[in-house]
Write a protein that holds these residues in place. Structure first.
Motif, PDB file in Angstrom:
ATOM      1  N   PHE A   1     -15.299  -6.208   2.046  1.00  0.00           N
ATOM      2  CA  PHE A   1     -14.557  -7.284   2.706  1.00  0.00           C
ATOM      3  C   PHE A   1     -14.571  -7.063   4.215  1.00  0.00           C
ATOM      4  O   PHE A   1     -14.297  -5.954   4.692  1.00  0.00           O
ATOM      5  N   GLN A   2     -14.874  -8.117   4.959  1.00  0.00           N
ATOM      6  CA  GLN A   2     -14.859  -8.052   6.409  1.00  0.00           C
ATOM      7  C   GLN A   2     -13.423  -7.884   6.915  1.00  0.00           C
ATOM      8  O   GLN A   2     -12.478  -8.433   6.344  1.00  0.00           O
TER       9      GLN A   2
ATOM     10  N   VAL B   1      -9.722  -9.802   5.832  1.00  0.00           N
ATOM     11  CA  VAL B   1      -8.514  -9.096   5.400  1.00  0.00           C
ATOM     12  C   VAL B   1      -7.336  -9.474   6.294  1.00  0.00           C
ATOM     13  O   VAL B   1      -6.228  -9.737   5.809  1.00  0.00           O
ATOM     14  N   ILE B   2      -7.562  -9.500   7.594  1.00  0.00           N
ATOM     15  CA  ILE B   2      -6.495  -9.850   8.535  1.00  0.00           C
ATOM     16  C   ILE B   2      -5.957 -11.238   8.242  1.00  0.00           C
ATOM     17  O   ILE B   2      -4.747 -11.464   8.174  1.00  0.00           O
ATOM     18  N   GLU B   3      -6.860 -12.178   8.049  1.00  0.00           N
ATOM     19  CA  GLU B   3      -6.437 -13.559   7.801  1.00  0.00           C
ATOM     20  C   GLU B   3      -5.656 -13.672   6.503  1.00  0.00           C
ATOM     21  O   GLU B   3      -4.676 -14.414   6.409  1.00  0.00           O
TER      22      GLU B   3
ATOM     23  N   ILE C   1      -4.322  -0.886   3.228  1.00  0.00           N
ATOM     24  CA  ILE C   1      -5.093  -1.978   3.829  1.00  0.00           C
ATOM     25  C   ILE C   1      -4.483  -2.373   5.173  1.00  0.00           C
ATOM     26  O   ILE C   1      -5.186  -2.560   6.174  1.00  0.00           O
ATOM     27  N   LYS C   2      -3.162  -2.464   5.198  1.00  0.00           N
ATOM     28  CA  LYS C   2      -2.469  -2.834   6.431  1.00  0.00           C
ATOM     29  C   LYS C   2      -2.670  -1.767   7.502  1.00  0.00           C
ATOM     30  O   LYS C   2      -2.837  -2.074   8.693  1.00  0.00           O
TER      31      LYS C   2
ATOM     32  N   THR D   1      -6.896 -12.331  -3.357  1.00  0.00           N
ATOM     33  CA  THR D   1      -5.569 -11.912  -2.905  1.00  0.00           C
ATOM     34  C   THR D   1      -5.510 -10.394  -2.959  1.00  0.00           C
ATOM     35  O   THR D   1      -6.339  -9.746  -3.605  1.00  0.00           O
ATOM     36  N   PHE D   2      -4.499  -9.822  -2.282  1.00  0.00           N
ATOM     37  CA  PHE D   2      -4.319  -8.381  -2.248  1.00  0.00           C
ATOM     38  C   PHE D   2      -3.016  -8.002  -2.931  1.00  0.00           C
ATOM     39  O   PHE D   2      -2.153  -8.842  -3.155  1.00  0.00           O
ATOM     40  N   PRO D   3      -2.823  -6.723  -3.267  1.00  0.00           N
ATOM     41  CA  PRO D   3      -1.599  -6.289  -3.945  1.00  0.00           C
ATOM     42  C   PRO D   3      -0.364  -6.568  -3.085  1.00  0.00           C
ATOM     43  O   PRO D   3      -0.459  -6.698  -1.860  1.00  0.00           O
ATOM     44  N   PRO D   4       0.827  -6.643  -3.707  1.00  0.00           N
ATOM     45  CA  PRO D   4       2.054  -6.917  -2.954  1.00  0.00           C
ATOM     46  C   PRO D   4       2.407  -5.772  -2.006  1.00  0.00           C
ATOM     47  O   PRO D   4       1.928  -4.640  -2.152  1.00  0.00           O
TER      48      PRO D   4
END
Length: 480
Positions: free
Chosen positions: A440-441, A445-447, A470-471, A458-461
């Motif tokens: 993933f670019q 991910v930021i968007e 990821i953050k 989608t990503f995990p909560p």
């Protein structure tokens, strides 16, 4: 035809032009020298770097591409001798590149511990025990310690008995490893708020008499002052904060609910989702209680000889009732709650601008997450990361950096969060482990994290360490 004759330049003009040319040549020569110096440091050529530095001391803190100094380049590539010489010449070890990274940050990320230890020493020669960047790590969900566990009191039967009967003691009721909770609808952004139902001794005392009841001492509430009470203070009669216990019983859940005066009490049915709705303070208590109760539910018989066992030490030990069992002789870990270590890692593409995420068939539609796997006996955390990533995705991993960890009471895991740098990029998934893996670019991910779920994934909560890894990554620059 008239021909214009240009005037001869004055002596002053000739002198000024000559000076400008000399300055240009000097800057060009200096730039070339800086490049040679930085290249020597990056390659670990101590002789050339020392010679250039001796002839031109001003090279010491010169910066090249993206603000990298010779010290940073030597630290990046593991050249200890070059780093040592540069430090002896008084280079600025706190200088940062365009991504606000010091040479220490770079050495630590790439796993050059001998260099990071050297750079971590203060000017008086003492090692900086914790770098500033380590003091502000994100607190993961399930990680907050609201209670002082007072593990030293678990063997004090008299003290525990006094606490069990005390009117201020707090009891939590569990059924099938789920705590009794009360839920209330909050605003549209926070959704449902879940709170633990708290009981006093009078409401649960008959449950404590039943032989099938499992009782766990969780700890006492932490004082809000600058320090917690010591054992000596408690023995001197200083008023102690309330103690907390968790109860697990085989009584029917509907009967347990009758003990609660509130109308909206229940037992969560889907732990992986419902246990993520507590406050940070209560989530840590749930993690502790549920993990220990899960161990009791699986190890009611001795794993060494198969005999029955009894609870001891406030619920943190089970002792075999067979006097001849070898678990009662010598040192054994079969009688204590177990924690299963799991590595969970965000793999970064060699270009620094992509990350590797995968999805399992059991995931919600379109959700991708970090790869993860159990640490095997006799295996280091770093090797577990490399093995699991290659097994699941076919991608090979080089440097591994620990970020933070998270208790995960499903039933009793410790998620060890890491960043890892890929040294290969071709993906070949093990379909027995995951169904898909994808690069993933960073911008994608930021968007997705800032603007809401992407239509395609989608990503995990936020309560998961995968989300926090990821953050953490998108908050970093790819200049390492």
């Amino acid at each position: 035809m008239h021909t214009q004759v240009l005037p001869e330049p004055t002596e002053a003009a000739r002198t000024e032009g000559k000076a400008a040319r000399m300055t240009s040549l000097h800057l060009s020569a200096m730039g070339e020298m800086v490049e040679r110096f930085l290249d020597a440091a990056a390659r670990g050529d101590l002789t050339q770097a020392s010679t250039l530095l001796s002839n031109t001391p001003s090279l010491i803190n010169q910066k090249g591409y993206s603000g990298w100094t010779a010290l940073m380049l030597a630290a990046r590539n593991g050249h200890y001798n070059v780093v040592e010489v540069l430090l002896s010449h008084g280079c600025d070890k706190f200088s940062v590149n365009s991504s606000s990274q010091t040479a220490y940050d770079i050495a630590k990320f790439w796993g050059h511990r001998h260099i990071s230890n050297l750079l971590g020493r203060t000017d008086d020669g003492c090692r900086r025990v914790l770098p500033d960047t380590d003091l502000h790590q994100h607190e993961n969900y399930f990680s907050r310690e609201t209670l002082d566990r007072l593990s030293g009191k678990r063997t004090d039967k008299v003290w525990l008995e006094t606490k069990r009967n005390h009117p201020d003691t707090v009891y939590l009721l569990f059924s099938n490893l789920s705590p009794m909770v009360s839920s209330s609808q909050v605003d549209e952004h926070t959704g449902v708020e879940t709170k633990l139902c708290r009981f006093r001794y009078e409401a649960v005392k008959e449950l404590l008499q039943k032989p099938a009841t499992v009782l766990i001492f969780l700890g006492v509430e932490k004082r809000r002052g600058p320090s917690s009470p010591s054992s000596s203070q408690m023995e001197e009669g200083v008023q102690e904060p309330p103690a907390w216990f968790a109860i697990s019983t085989d009584e029917d859940a509907a009967e347990l609910l009758k003990r609660c005066r509130e109308k909206n009490c229940s037992f969560p049915k889907t732990p992986n989702r419902d246990l993520l709705t507590f406050s940070e303070e209560e989530a840590g208590i749930v993690a502790q209680a549920r993990s220990v109760l899960a161990w009791h539910s699986r190890y009611s018989f001795c794993p060494t000889c198969g005999s029955s066992t009894q609870l001891e030490e406030g619920g943190y030990k089970r002792s075999c009732l067979n006097a001849d069992c070898r678990s009662l002789k010598g040192v054994h870990n079969t009688c204590y709650p177990r924690v299963d270590p799991v590595v969970i890692m965000l793999v970064i593409h060699p270009d620094g601008n992509q990350c590797l995420l995968g999805r399992k068939k059991i995931f919600p539609a379109r959700m991708f997450s970090c790869l993860a796997g159990f640490v095997e006996p006799g295996e280091t955390m770093e090797d577990a990361v490399r093995r699991e990533v290659e097994e699941e995705s076919g991608v090979k991993v080089g440097p591994v950096q620990y970020i933070s960890c998270q208790p995960w009471p499903m039933p009793s895991n410790l998620m060890i969060g890491c960043l890892a740098v890929a040294i290969s990029t071709d993906i070949k998934v093990d379909e027995n482990e995951i169904e898909e893996a994808r690069w993933f670019q960073r911008q994608q991910v930021i968007e997705s994290l800032l603007k809401g779920p992407h239509p395609a994934f989608t990503f995990p909560p936020r309560q998961t360490i995968a989300h926090q890894l990821i953050k953490h990554w998108i908050g970093m620059n790819s200049n390492l």
